[in-house]
Design a protein around this motif. Structure first.
Motif, PDB file in Angstrom:
ATOM      1  N   ILE A   1      41.543  43.103  97.219  1.00  0.00           N
ATOM      2  CA  ILE A   1      40.825  44.422  97.157  1.00  0.00           C
ATOM      3  C   ILE A   1      40.536  44.782  95.643  1.00  0.00           C
ATOM      4  O   ILE A   1      41.257  44.631  94.737  1.00  0.00           O
TER       5      ILE A   1
ATOM      6  N   VAL B   1      36.501  50.330  99.887  1.00  0.00           N
ATOM      7  CA  VAL B   1      37.008  49.461 101.217  1.00  0.00           C
ATOM      8  C   VAL B   1      36.283  50.120 102.406  1.00  0.00           C
ATOM      9  O   VAL B   1      35.893  49.430 103.246  1.00  0.00           O
TER      10      VAL B   1
ATOM     11  N   ILE C   1      36.008  43.307 101.923  1.00  0.00           N
ATOM     12  CA  ILE C   1      37.004  43.140 100.688  1.00  0.00           C
ATOM     13  C   ILE C   1      36.591  41.562 100.382  1.00  0.00           C
ATOM     14  O   ILE C   1      36.627  41.458  99.152  1.00  0.00           O
TER      15      ILE C   1
END
Length: 241
Positions: free
Chosen positions: A11, A17, A33
């Motif tokens: 991440i 996200v 991601i």
């Protein structure tokens, strides 16, 4: 666990996200991601398209395995007369030597259940949660009964874990219970009527219908699985002869 760890440590920005402004418009967190990770490393996220082929192929094989196992379960229940239209689902195709009707029934149901996911991620999450919850409940019941049974009342199979049986069964039971609880929890916040995880409701309805059917009538006529093969001892005797 290794997959989850690799995704988590990839991440780049936690706020992106699920953001509708990311490369996949917040629709697929894992894909988003991967795209951001490739973009940060190589300047472009196009390489993530090739990477995502791997889970897609794995999902295809997993789906095939699920259809195979579920269709055989439907066939087994139909063979024992435990489902409506048993004569249809329990029929074996002579050409393919497989329960083709049961296979098509399962494929059709999967298609119908998957349609809501095209419109709502919440629906997709609920459908997948139902599958996981049902799977782990099927493990919880026999493992729990084994833990409750006394050793003198339990007949071990040819392969067993010996004195480690109970401790491993207890660990498996706790893990399955943990998984069920995790997939019952809401997956989207804040929780509203539109984002509520309806998986426990659906599983509860299935258990209620199945339990009610058993209490009302099935317990009076269902005698258990029907034998379609010879006993192991009889088969061994025939081989020796």
């Amino acid at each position: 666990i290794s997959f989850l760890l690799s995704v988590t440590f990839s991440i780049q920005d936690p706020l992106r996200v699920l953001s509708p402004d990311n490369a996949v418009a917040g629709g697929n967190p894992v894909f988003g991601i991967a795209w951001d990770a490739f973009a940060a490393r190589y300047g472009s996220g196009l390489g993530s398209l090739g990477l995502m082929v791997v889970p897609l192929v794995c999902s295809l094989f997993c789906g095939n395995a699920c259809v195979t196992s579920t269709s055989r379960i439907l066939y087994a229940f139909a063979r024992d007369g435990a489902v409506p239209l048993s004569s249809v689902w329990g029929r074996v195709n002579q050409r393919f030597e497989a329960p083709v009707n049961a296979v098509w029934a399962v494929v059709t149901l999967c298609f119908i259940l998957g349609l809501p996911s095209l419109h709502s991620y919440v629906a997709f999450a609920a459908i997948t949660s139902i599958g996981v919850i049902g799977l782990y409940i099927s493990y919880l019941i026999p493992i729990g009964l084994r833990l409750l049974a006394r050793d003198e009342d339990y007949t071990r199979g040819p392969f067993n874990l010996g004195r480690f049986s109970r401790i491993i069964a207890a660990i498996a039971f706790c893990w399955a219970l943990f998984a069920v609880v995790m997939f019952i929890l809401p997956q989207v916040y804040p929780v509203t009527a539109a984002s509520l995880n309806y998986a426990p409701v659906a599983v509860g309805v299935v258990l209620l219908v199945a339990g009610g059917w058993w209490v009302i009538g099935a317990r009076t006529w269902f005698d258990g699985p029907r034998k379609t093969v010879e006993d192991e001892e009889d088969f061994a005797l025939d081989v020796k002869e």
